[in-house]
Design a protein around this motif. Structure first.
Motif, PDB file in Angstrom:
ATOM      1  N   GLU A 133       0.826  -1.207   0.000  1.00  0.00           N
ATOM      2  CA  GLU A 133       0.000   0.000   0.000  1.00  0.00           C
ATOM      3  C   GLU A 133       0.863   1.262   0.000  1.00  0.00           C
ATOM      4  N   PHE A 134       0.579   2.152  -0.925  1.00  0.00           N
ATOM      5  CA  PHE A 134       1.268   3.439  -1.008  1.00  0.00           C
ATOM      6  C   PHE A 134       0.601   4.409  -0.037  1.00  0.00           C
ATOM      7  N   LEU A 135       1.389   5.033   0.833  1.00  0.00           N
ATOM      8  CA  LEU A 135       0.804   5.907   1.866  1.00  0.00           C
ATOM      9  C   LEU A 135       0.884   7.391   1.538  1.00  0.00           C
ATOM     10  N   GLY A 136       1.837   7.773   0.686  1.00  0.00           N
ATOM     11  CA  GLY A 136       1.921   9.195   0.338  1.00  0.00           C
ATOM     12  C   GLY A 136       3.340   9.665   0.109  1.00  0.00           C
ATOM     13  N   ILE A 137       3.448  10.872  -0.435  1.00  0.00           N
ATOM     14  CA  ILE A 137       4.753  11.470  -0.734  1.00  0.00           C
ATOM     15  C   ILE A 137       4.864  12.801  -0.003  1.00  0.00           C
ATOM     16  N   GLU A 138       6.037  13.091   0.469  1.00  0.00           N
ATOM     17  CA  GLU A 138       6.267  14.325   1.222  1.00  0.00           C
ATOM     18  C   GLU A 138       7.676  14.821   0.915  1.00  0.00           C
ATOM     19  N   GLU A 139       7.829  16.159   0.839  1.00  0.00           N
ATOM     20  CA  GLU A 139       9.182  16.698   0.666  1.00  0.00           C
ATOM     21  C   GLU A 139       9.719  17.120   2.024  1.00  0.00           C
ATOM     22  N   VAL A 140      10.932  16.678   2.341  1.00  0.00           N
ATOM     23  CA  VAL A 140      11.582  17.093   3.589  1.00  0.00           C
ATOM     24  C   VAL A 140      12.754  17.988   3.202  1.00  0.00           C
ATOM     25  N   LYS A 141      12.502  19.296   3.249  1.00  0.00           N
ATOM     26  CA  LYS A 141      13.482  20.260   2.741  1.00  0.00           C
ATOM     27  C   LYS A 141      14.792  20.209   3.520  1.00  0.00           C
ATOM     28  N   SER A 142      14.676  20.041   4.861  1.00  0.00           N
ATOM     29  CA  SER A 142      15.880  20.054   5.705  1.00  0.00           C
ATOM     30  C   SER A 142      16.849  18.935   5.325  1.00  0.00           C
ATOM     31  N   GLN A 143      16.339  17.845   4.740  1.00  0.00           N
ATOM     32  CA  GLN A 143      17.211  16.724   4.383  1.00  0.00           C
ATOM     33  C   GLN A 143      17.443  16.649   2.874  1.00  0.00           C
ATOM     34  N   GLY A 144      16.836  17.567   2.132  1.00  0.00           N
ATOM     35  CA  GLY A 144      17.015  17.557   0.678  1.00  0.00           C
ATOM     36  C   GLY A 144      16.472  16.313   0.007  1.00  0.00           C
ATOM     37  N   VAL A 145      15.314  15.860   0.462  1.00  0.00           N
ATOM     38  CA  VAL A 145      14.730  14.646  -0.116  1.00  0.00           C
ATOM     39  C   VAL A 145      13.227  14.763  -0.327  1.00  0.00           C
TER      40      VAL A 145
END
Ligand code: ZN
Length: 136
Positions: free
Chosen positions: A29-41
């Protein structure tokens, strides 16, 4: 205390290319995508029972994940241990002579606070502590 393996971090060049293996081939199951700017990912979460898989795509060349892929290629990046009180965990680890990557927890994906142990202190594995307030 350490509660469980919260997630396993996997470095990928491209989420778009990596995701079909997890969602279509493994049928997770795919739960979602998120950008974590502090880690550059950019992070995609996949549910695998109690544990999640965290796919990490670098968003810049400066990202630690970009550097990791450059050196070692795509693949297993870290194992995250879910904890109750991350500040206490860091303190106890330091007392035990474990080297941490940074003294303070940082904001991670999903509103979590995260901190990493240096692989030189752990037999070569990058372990993350991860605390999610109010979440399981
Ligand atoms: Zn993680």
């Amino acid at each position: 205390m350490i509660k469980k393996v919260d997630h396993i971090g996997i470095a990928v060049r491209s989420l778009d290319e990596a995701l079909p293996f997890y969602t279509e081939t493994l049928q997770l199951e795919f739960l979602g995508i998120e950008e974590v700017k502090s880690q550059g990912v950019k992070v995609a979460f996949i549910k695998a029972g109690e544990t999640k898989l965290e796919l990490l795509e670098p968003t810049s060349q400066e990202s630690p994940i970009a550097k990791f892929i450059e050196r070692r290629g795509e693949g297993l990046h870290h194992v995250a241990l879910g904890v109750d009180s991350i500040q206490d965990r860091i303190k106890v680890m330091k007392e035990k002579g474990i080297k941490m990557l940074g003294d303070e927890p940082k904001p991670g994906a999903g509103g979590a606070q995260v901190a990493f142990m240096h692989p030189k202190s752990t037999g070569g594995i990058l372990y993350e502590f991860c605390e999610k307030k109010g979440l399981k």
